[in-house]
Design a protein around this motif. Structure first.
Motif, PDB file in Angstrom:
ATOM      1  N   LYS A  91       8.488  -4.188   1.651  1.00 33.30           N
ATOM      2  CA  LYS A  91       7.528  -4.893   2.513  1.00 33.30           C
ATOM      3  C   LYS A  91       8.225  -5.925   3.364  1.00 33.30           C
ATOM      4  CE  LYS A  91       3.046  -4.503   0.379  1.00 33.30           C
ATOM      5  NZ  LYS A  91       1.998  -5.172  -0.350  1.00 33.30           N
ATOM      6  N   ASP A  92       9.361  -6.435   2.879  1.00 36.85           N
ATOM      7  CA  ASP A  92      10.069  -7.501   3.595  1.00 36.85           C
ATOM      8  C   ASP A  92      10.653  -6.998   4.904  1.00 36.85           C
ATOM      9  OD1 ASP A  92       9.434  -9.110   1.558  1.00 36.85           O
ATOM     10  OD2 ASP A  92      11.341  -8.903   0.516  1.00 36.85           O
ATOM     11  N   SER A  93      10.816  -5.678   5.020  1.00 38.90           N
ATOM     12  CA  SER A  93      11.455  -5.181   6.238  1.00 38.90           C
ATOM     13  C   SER A  93      10.479  -5.143   7.409  1.00 38.90           C
ATOM     14  CB  SER A  93      12.014  -3.767   6.001  1.00 38.90           C
ATOM     15  OG  SER A  93      10.943  -2.886   5.744  1.00 38.90           O
ATOM     16  N   PHE A  94       9.213  -5.390   7.147  1.00 37.47           N
ATOM     17  CA  PHE A  94       8.235  -5.430   8.222  1.00 37.47           C
ATOM     18  C   PHE A  94       8.520  -6.623   9.125  1.00 37.47           C
ATOM     19  CE2 PHE A  94       3.862  -7.026   9.347  1.00 37.47           C
ATOM     20  CZ  PHE A  94       3.827  -6.304  10.504  1.00 37.47           C
ATOM     21  N   PRO A  95       8.779  -6.360  10.376  1.00 40.35           N
ATOM     22  CA  PRO A  95       9.251  -7.415  11.269  1.00 40.35           C
ATOM     23  C   PRO A  95       8.271  -8.564  11.448  1.00 40.35           C
ATOM     24  CG  PRO A  95       9.266  -5.269  12.335  1.00 40.35           C
ATOM     25  CD  PRO A  95       8.626  -5.091  11.032  1.00 40.35           C
ATOM     26  N   GLY A  96       7.020  -8.282  11.312  1.00 37.37           N
ATOM     27  CA  GLY A  96       6.036  -9.338  11.553  1.00 37.37           C
ATOM     28  C   GLY A  96       5.922 -10.319  10.405  1.00 37.37           C
ATOM     29  N   ALA A 108       6.022  -0.674   9.222  1.00 41.83           N
ATOM     30  CA  ALA A 108       7.357  -0.814   8.648  1.00 41.83           C
ATOM     31  C   ALA A 108       8.459  -0.607   9.686  1.00 41.83           C
ATOM     32  CB  ALA A 108       7.525   0.183   7.505  1.00 41.83           C
ATOM     33  N   VAL A 109       8.077  -0.093  10.842  1.00 40.21           N
ATOM     34  CA  VAL A 109       9.084   0.176  11.882  1.00 40.21           C
ATOM     35  C   VAL A 109       9.416  -1.115  12.623  1.00 40.21           C
ATOM     36  CG1 VAL A 109       9.417   1.333  14.107  1.00 40.21           C
ATOM     37  CG2 VAL A 109       8.537   2.589  12.172  1.00 40.21           C
ATOM     38  N   PRO A 110      10.704  -1.391  12.792  1.00 43.22           N
ATOM     39  CA  PRO A 110      11.079  -2.596  13.525  1.00 43.22           C
ATOM     40  C   PRO A 110      10.519  -2.569  14.949  1.00 43.22           C
ATOM     41  CG  PRO A 110      12.988  -1.590  12.516  1.00 43.22           C
ATOM     42  CD  PRO A 110      11.866  -0.631  12.352  1.00 43.22           C
TER      43      PRO A 110
END
Lengths: 210, 112
Positions: free
Chosen positions: A203-208, A38-40
């Motif tokens: 979940k959308d904030s997951f950069p991948g 979850a970390v950018p």
């Protein structure tokens, strides 16, 4: 002051160290796989981004935290940074370069290689996350040492008993010039609050993803 | 100039030109793209204008004379042989370097 964590690919160890520094990760327990993802910037920097300073946030003492990938050339980064700082009259106590590669274990190297170099994310990402979890407390120690040496942190904040603002993240705004970033990846809708708990992130904030 | 391995990436000051610009030299083996990103990013991080620093790639690749000269210079006994080879290698590139510097100077003069 600018605190710059650097490692080979700027995707795992430096991101983890910067996240610990900012209070995104707790210091008393190992974060879960979901928390890591979850970390950018975690496991998402590409080779054509190496050499770029990414702004991670501002810590509780007001220091700006950055991360950078410098491949296998830490000396080049240090020399160029020192040279540029000399040219533009930036005092040496205005920045701190922290090499995180010493805390990277073989599992992280293998997983990182598979995920970033070969692009086998499905296989490499779980391996590198496992390796990061194994090396986690060493990174915590490194960050604590950095904070101790830099100073300006009270003991409460060092032990992370207080709520800490994570600052601003943003790939589109690596230098923190624009509030909120501007990139679609790695944005937090609200400041994350930690009480030794996982922050609320979709979940959308997951950069991948996406 | 004696540059050691640990000096890689060190920015060497060469002096001022007749227009008052500071001139520096910087060497990094490969990694050109990373160097550009590093410098651009540094300027952005400290809010320094891009016009403050002009990064110019000499575009010179090592020729056989230079490679042999550098190799010989590493060995103390063969260093006297290495230096003329390096000079010969540089002479081969000299006209290209002179043209490059002339173009850079023209560009600086024509800046608004």
């Amino acid at each position: 002051m600018k605190i710059i964590y650097h490692c080979y690919g700027g995707a795992h160890s430096s991101v983890t160290a910067a996240a610990i520094h900012l209070g995104v990760f707790p210091e008393n327990r190992v974060p879960t796989r979901e928390e890591f993802l979850a970390v950018p910037f975690y496991d998402c920097q590409e080779a054509d981004e190496h050499g770029h300073f990414f702004f991670m946030g501002q810590d509780e003492a007001g220091h700006e935290v950055f991360l950078i990938a410098r491949r296998s050339r830490p000396r080049v980064l240090e020399n160029i940074f020192a040279g540029m700082a000399g040219i533009f009259s930036i005092p040496p106590n205005d920045y701190c370069l922290v090499n995180v590669m010493g805390k990277v274990n073989l599992t992280m190297k293998l997983g990182g290689f598979l995920s970033r170099r070969w692009g086998v994310v499905r296989v490499g990402r779980p391996i590198v996350t496992l390796g990061t979890q194994a090396a986690y407390f060493q990174m915590v120690k490194l960050v604590q040492r950095v904070k101790r040496e830099i100073g300006g942190y009270d003991e409460g904040s060092l032990l992370q008993r207080q709520h800490l603002s994570t600052g601003r993240f943003g790939r589109g705004d690596p230098h923190g010039a624009l509030a909120g970033g501007g990139g679609t990846r790695g944005q937090f809708p609200e400041p994350a609050v930690f009480e030794y708990q996982k922050g609320r992130r979709g979940k959308d904030s997951f950069p991948g993803k996406g | 100039m004696n540059i050691k391995k640990e000096d890689e990436g060190k920015i060497l000051s060469l002096g001022k030109d007749d227009l008052g610009n500071d001139v520096y030299a910087l060497s990094v083996k490969g990694e050109r793209g990373m160097l550009y990103r590093l410098v651009d990013s540094f300027l952005g991080m400290y809010g320094i204008g891009e016009s403050e620093l002009n990064l110019i790639d000499s575009g010179i690749r090592d020729n056989l004379y230079l490679l042999a000269g550098v190799f010989f210079c590493r060995l103390p006994l063969l260093a006297p042989l290495g230096r003329p080879l390096i000079l010969a290698g540089l002479k081969k590139h000299y006209s290209r370097l002179a043209q490059l510097t002339a173009e850079v100077r023209m560009g600086l003069v024509n800046l608004p």
